[in-house]
Design an enzyme around this catalytic site. Structure first.
Site, PDB file in Angstrom:
ATOM      1  N   HIS A  24       0.866  -1.191   0.000  1.00 40.93           N
ATOM      2  CA  HIS A  24       0.000   0.000   0.000  1.00 40.93           C
ATOM      3  C   HIS A  24       0.901   1.238   0.000  1.00 40.93           C
ATOM      4  O   HIS A  24       1.352   1.696   1.047  1.00 40.93           O
ATOM      5  CB  HIS A  24      -0.912  -0.030   1.231  1.00 40.93           C
ATOM      6  CG  HIS A  24      -1.992   1.010   1.195  1.00 40.93           C
ATOM      7  ND1 HIS A  24      -3.327   0.720   1.332  1.00 40.93           N
ATOM      8  CD2 HIS A  24      -1.944   2.363   1.021  1.00 40.93           C
ATOM      9  CE1 HIS A  24      -4.044   1.831   1.256  1.00 40.93           C
ATOM     10  NE2 HIS A  24      -3.225   2.852   1.071  1.00 40.93           N
ATOM     11  N   HIS A  26       1.500   4.885  -2.324  1.00 40.35           N
ATOM     12  CA  HIS A  26       1.097   5.767  -3.432  1.00 40.35           C
ATOM     13  C   HIS A  26       2.307   6.499  -3.998  1.00 40.35           C
ATOM     14  O   HIS A  26       3.050   7.130  -3.243  1.00 40.35           O
ATOM     15  CB  HIS A  26       0.079   6.788  -2.937  1.00 40.35           C
ATOM     16  CG  HIS A  26      -1.182   6.177  -2.400  1.00 40.35           C
ATOM     17  ND1 HIS A  26      -2.267   5.889  -3.200  1.00 40.35           N
ATOM     18  CD2 HIS A  26      -1.520   5.762  -1.148  1.00 40.35           C
ATOM     19  CE1 HIS A  26      -3.228   5.346  -2.456  1.00 40.35           C
ATOM     20  NE2 HIS A  26      -2.804   5.255  -1.216  1.00 40.35           N
ATOM     21  N   ASP A 149      -5.512   3.427  -9.345  1.00 43.88           N
ATOM     22  CA  ASP A 149      -6.694   3.643  -8.526  1.00 43.88           C
ATOM     23  C   ASP A 149      -7.527   4.832  -8.966  1.00 43.88           C
ATOM     24  O   ASP A 149      -7.068   5.754  -9.634  1.00 43.88           O
ATOM     25  CB  ASP A 149      -6.390   3.617  -7.024  1.00 43.88           C
ATOM     26  CG  ASP A 149      -5.960   4.927  -6.430  1.00 43.88           C
ATOM     27  OD1 ASP A 149      -5.544   5.811  -7.186  1.00 43.88           O
ATOM     28  OD2 ASP A 149      -6.039   5.058  -5.191  1.00 43.88           O
ATOM     29  N   GLY A 181      -9.896   7.788  -1.456  1.00 41.05           N
ATOM     30  CA  GLY A 181     -10.519   9.111  -1.341  1.00 41.05           C
ATOM     31  C   GLY A 181     -11.628   9.128  -0.303  1.00 41.05           C
ATOM     32  O   GLY A 181     -11.541   8.461   0.726  1.00 41.05           O
ATOM     33  N   HIS A 208      -9.653   1.120  -0.472  1.00 39.43           N
ATOM     34  CA  HIS A 208      -9.535   1.846   0.794  1.00 39.43           C
ATOM     35  C   HIS A 208     -10.924   1.802   1.433  1.00 39.43           C
ATOM     36  O   HIS A 208     -11.895   2.243   0.810  1.00 39.43           O
ATOM     37  CB  HIS A 208      -9.186   3.311   0.560  1.00 39.43           C
ATOM     38  CG  HIS A 208      -7.771   3.578   0.129  1.00 39.43           C
ATOM     39  ND1 HIS A 208      -7.257   3.140  -1.045  1.00 39.43           N
ATOM     40  CD2 HIS A 208      -6.781   4.273   0.751  1.00 39.43           C
ATOM     41  CE1 HIS A 208      -6.002   3.542  -1.146  1.00 39.43           C
ATOM     42  NE2 HIS A 208      -5.678   4.232  -0.081  1.00 39.43           N
ATOM     43  N   GLU A 211     -11.556   3.617   6.605  1.00 36.03           N
ATOM     44  CA  GLU A 211     -10.479   4.544   6.951  1.00 36.03           C
ATOM     45  C   GLU A 211     -11.099   5.782   7.615  1.00 36.03           C
ATOM     46  O   GLU A 211     -10.779   6.103   8.736  1.00 36.03           O
ATOM     47  CB  GLU A 211      -9.692   4.927   5.685  1.00 36.03           C
ATOM     48  CG  GLU A 211      -8.509   5.867   5.951  1.00 36.03           C
ATOM     49  CD  GLU A 211      -7.800   6.318   4.675  1.00 36.03           C
ATOM     50  OE1 GLU A 211      -8.363   6.152   3.585  1.00 36.03           O
ATOM     51  OE2 GLU A 211      -6.685   6.872   4.801  1.00 36.03           O
ATOM     52  N   ASP A 289       1.893   3.884   3.070  1.00 44.74           N
ATOM     53  CA  ASP A 289       0.826   4.670   2.445  1.00 44.74           C
ATOM     54  C   ASP A 289       1.417   5.813   1.607  1.00 44.74           C
ATOM     55  O   ASP A 289       1.614   5.655   0.405  1.00 44.74           O
ATOM     56  CB  ASP A 289      -0.140   5.190   3.519  1.00 44.74           C
ATOM     57  CG  ASP A 289      -1.507   5.567   2.964  1.00 44.74           C
ATOM     58  OD1 ASP A 289      -1.737   5.344   1.766  1.00 44.74           O
ATOM     59  OD2 ASP A 289      -2.343   6.066   3.730  1.00 44.74           O
TER      60      ASP A 289
HETATM   61 ZN   LIG Z   1      -3.736   4.869   0.671  1.00 44.55          ZN
END
Ligand SMILES: [Zn+2]
Length: 350
Positions: A24, A26, A149, A181, A208, A211, A289
């Site tokens: 995970h 980005h 994504d 998001g 996701h 969260e 992340d």
């Molecule tokens: Zn993430």
């Protein structure tokens, strides 16, 4: 110490030498201040904002007032990444950072939904990052795969476009599709057909979920979207039924504790539900992340988790094994990673 068998103390050195897997991560969130400055130099309208963001981080550290603040920061970095070459530069720097921490395999998420929003050519950007990744992978020996994504609050049509691009580049390293998001504005119900299409096109799926909203979002991602993994899932502990569901279906959580604290979703590291998830026997993976936006890295996450929760070496190994097991890789490539892990273990404890 959570595990009873095979317990041995862990150390920074053990974690440094561990062959790591990160699932995970980005690309946009990995761009460090040095690279941000380099990118901002040619973009006068963003230069001031970039400098003030960096100054804020130096002064205040990596904490955002709330989740929206973080989304704004993510947007700023995304705007700084203007050309395919900018994305390629970010990719090279990220893979160099992964290699320095002995990450052996990483799935990097490219925000294709954001590219579409910026009206940038997804094909040209992906070709540039794939080329940069191939060069850095070959030079440094880190295996890389890509997840594209979509942004939940942008709606269904852009997400469908993202799937088309992801499927088109399957032969070139794209293994999965995900959504991220604002969960509140883009609930799972909207994306049922999208996830079906992703599966039909041979893509693995993650989402996701749990969260920023409650456990119902995790249940929906599992039951409606049939996501193979859940990004974060930190509210799972609020519903024993959701914990049971994740356990029964063997759905792994991509846990990123520093991210959750930095975005204000969890007040302190000590409050993170990671130990609860381990104790419940769930498949748990540790990840950074957006490492540059949260002042962390996957190695740092392992170190912080080990210290904070008194995790033993077996807990660290277990999360690494889980990460290999749920990676979007063919079985023979997973077997190679397991072998590397075994060799590292034997070298240390033979
Ligand atoms: Zn993430």
């Amino acid at each position: 110490m959570l595990s009873k068998s095979l317990s041995f103390p862990t150390s920074d050195d053990f974690i440094a030498k561990l062959p790591k897997v990160e699932l995970h991560l980005h690309l946009e969130g990995s761009v460090r201040p040095r690279t941000l400055r380099e990118l901002a130099r040619r973009k006068s309208r963003l230069r001031e904002e970039t400098e003030s963001w960096i100054a804020d981080r130096e002064r205040l550290g990596f904490r955002y007032r709330h989740f929206q603040d973080f989304l704004e920061a993510f947007k700023l970095v995304s705007l700084l990444l203007e050309t395919p070459q900018d994305y390629a530069l970010a990719t090279t720097h990220l893979i160099e950072a992964l290699a320095a921490e002995n990450v052996r395999y990483a799935e990097i998420t490219l925000a294709a939904g954001v590219l579409l929003w910026k009206k940038q050519p997804v094909d040209a950007v992906f070709e540039a990052v794939a080329e940069a990744a191939a060069e850095a992978s070959g030079r440094l020996g880190v295996r890389i795969a890509w997840i594209m994504d979509a942004v939940r609050q942008f709606g269904v049509e852009p997400a469908r476009q993202v799937i088309k691009w992801a499927a088109r580049f399957r032969e070139h390293g794209v293994v999965g599709f995900g959504i991220g998001g604002d969960e509140g504005k883009g609930p799972a119900e909207m994306y049922v057909d999208i996830y079906r299409e992703a599966r039909d096109r041979g893509l693995h799926t993650t989402a996701h979920a749990g969260e920023t909203v409650g456990p119902h979002s995790i249940r929906a991602a599992v039951e409606l979207l049939e996501a193979e993994r859940i990004g974060h899932g930190i509210t799972a502990g609020e519903d024993a039924g959701v914990i049971a569901l994740l356990g029964e279906r063997g759905i792994a959580l991509e846990i990123c504790p520093t991210s959750n604290v930095a975005t204000g979703l969890i007040a302190r590291w000590a409050d993170h539900p990671l130990p609860q998830f381990l104790q419940a026997g769930l498949a748990v993976t540790l990840n950074s992340d957006d490492p540059a936006m949260f002042g962390t890295s996957v190695q740092e996450e392992f170190r912080r988790a080990a210290r904070q929760f008194a995790l033993g070496g077996e807990d660290i190994l277990r999360m690494t094994r889980d990460a290999i097991r749920v990676a979007f890789l063919p079985e023979d490539q997973k077997a190679r990673l397991f072998e590397e892990l075994r060799t590292c273990w034997q070298r240390r404890y033979a």
